[in-house]
Design a protein around this motif. Structure first.
Motif, mmCIF file in Angstrom:
data_model
loop_
_atom_site.group_PDB
_atom_site.id
_atom_site.type_symbol
_atom_site.label_atom_id
_atom_site.label_comp_id
_atom_site.label_asym_id
_atom_site.label_seq_id
_atom_site.Cartn_x
_atom_site.Cartn_y
_atom_site.Cartn_z
ATOM 1 N N SER A 39 0.850 -1.189 0.000
ATOM 2 C CA SER A 39 0.000 0.000 0.000
ATOM 3 C C SER A 39 0.880 1.231 0.000
ATOM 4 N N SER A 43 0.492 2.463 4.251
ATOM 5 C CA SER A 43 -0.636 2.981 5.025
ATOM 6 C C SER A 43 -1.600 1.894 5.490
ATOM 7 N N PRO A 45 -4.542 0.880 4.657
ATOM 8 C CA PRO A 45 -5.782 1.557 5.037
ATOM 9 C C PRO A 45 -7.030 0.688 4.864
ATOM 10 N N SER A 86 -12.345 -0.197 3.357
ATOM 11 C CA SER A 86 -11.264 0.798 3.372
ATOM 12 C C SER A 86 -11.558 1.884 4.399
ATOM 13 N N THR A 138 -7.773 5.525 -0.315
ATOM 14 C CA THR A 138 -7.694 4.295 0.484
ATOM 15 C C THR A 138 -8.405 3.134 -0.210
#
Length: 216
Positions: A39, A43, A45, A86, A138
């Protein structure tokens, strides 16, 4: 392992053998494929909701009513079903959790390296906050995880069905996603196709190489 052969034979499963379950060791590997997906700025997310029994699958299947009823049997008959969600925001406390985990995993040579990495990630998140597109960003990262899951399933001989055909409002309420600051991105059913899966018998169809690639 012949990757090209796997790619040519992987397909979106339309009907599952509800009597076949994915062995636990393979399930563990599939979940790790999600956890170890890449990611942006690490992150991560996302959050994944896993259903492996009728009760859990029935909760997800509530979102496959009305115009999405065609997906109900794919949810209920599959061995496992995963909701990939997400994050809607990436607040400072979450970014700190990431930094702490990276520290625990030995990714920083010293305090300066940790500070630099944390500042860089926070700055990048800040750019998306200014642009007002954090949820879109995200969700894009979560779709990377979906790709890892689908390929991993094919490599392990497990069939899969990615589904956007669901009522997001119903699923959000059923899984209490809004309270968790999450949005549903996609559902993936996993298992083994049945004889009723017509798509398993069809040849793959893709645009030719010259149409989709430009060498520069």
């Amino acid at each position: 392992m012949d990757l090209l052969n796997i790619l040519h034979h992987r397909h979106t499963t339309k009907a599952y053998d509800k009597n076949r379950k994915i062995p636990a060791p393979l399930v563990a590997q599939l979940l790790e494929s999600l956890r170890f997906s890449p990611s942006s700025v690490n992150s991560q997310p996302w959050h994944f909701f896993v259903a492996d029994d009728d009760a859990g699958k029935a909760r997800i299947a509530k979102a496959t009513s009305g115009p999405f009823a065609f997906n109900a049997s794919r949810v209920m008959d599959a061995s496992h079903v995963i909701v990939l969600s997400s994050r809607n925001t990436l607040p400072a406390e979450y970014l700190q959790t990431l930094a702490d985990q990276e520290q625990a995993d030995g990714r920083y040579a010293d305090d300066n390296a940790r500070t630099t990495a944390h500042k860089g990630r926070s700055g990048f998140v800040g750019l998306h906050e200014q642009a007002g597109d954090v949820p879109t960003w995200t969700q894009k990262q979560t779709y990377i995880a979906q790709g890892f899951l689908l390929l991993s399933a094919a490599l392990l001989g497990v069939d899969a069905t990615p589904m956007e055909g669901f009522d997001a409002a119903i699923l959000t309420k059923e899984l209490d996603l809004a309270q968790k600051d999450l949005s549903p991105a996609v559902i993936v059913a996993l298992g083994y196709h049945s004889d009723a899966d017509f798509n398993a018998k069809l040849p793959k169809s893709r645009l030719p190489e010259k149409t989709v690639f430009t060498h520069i």
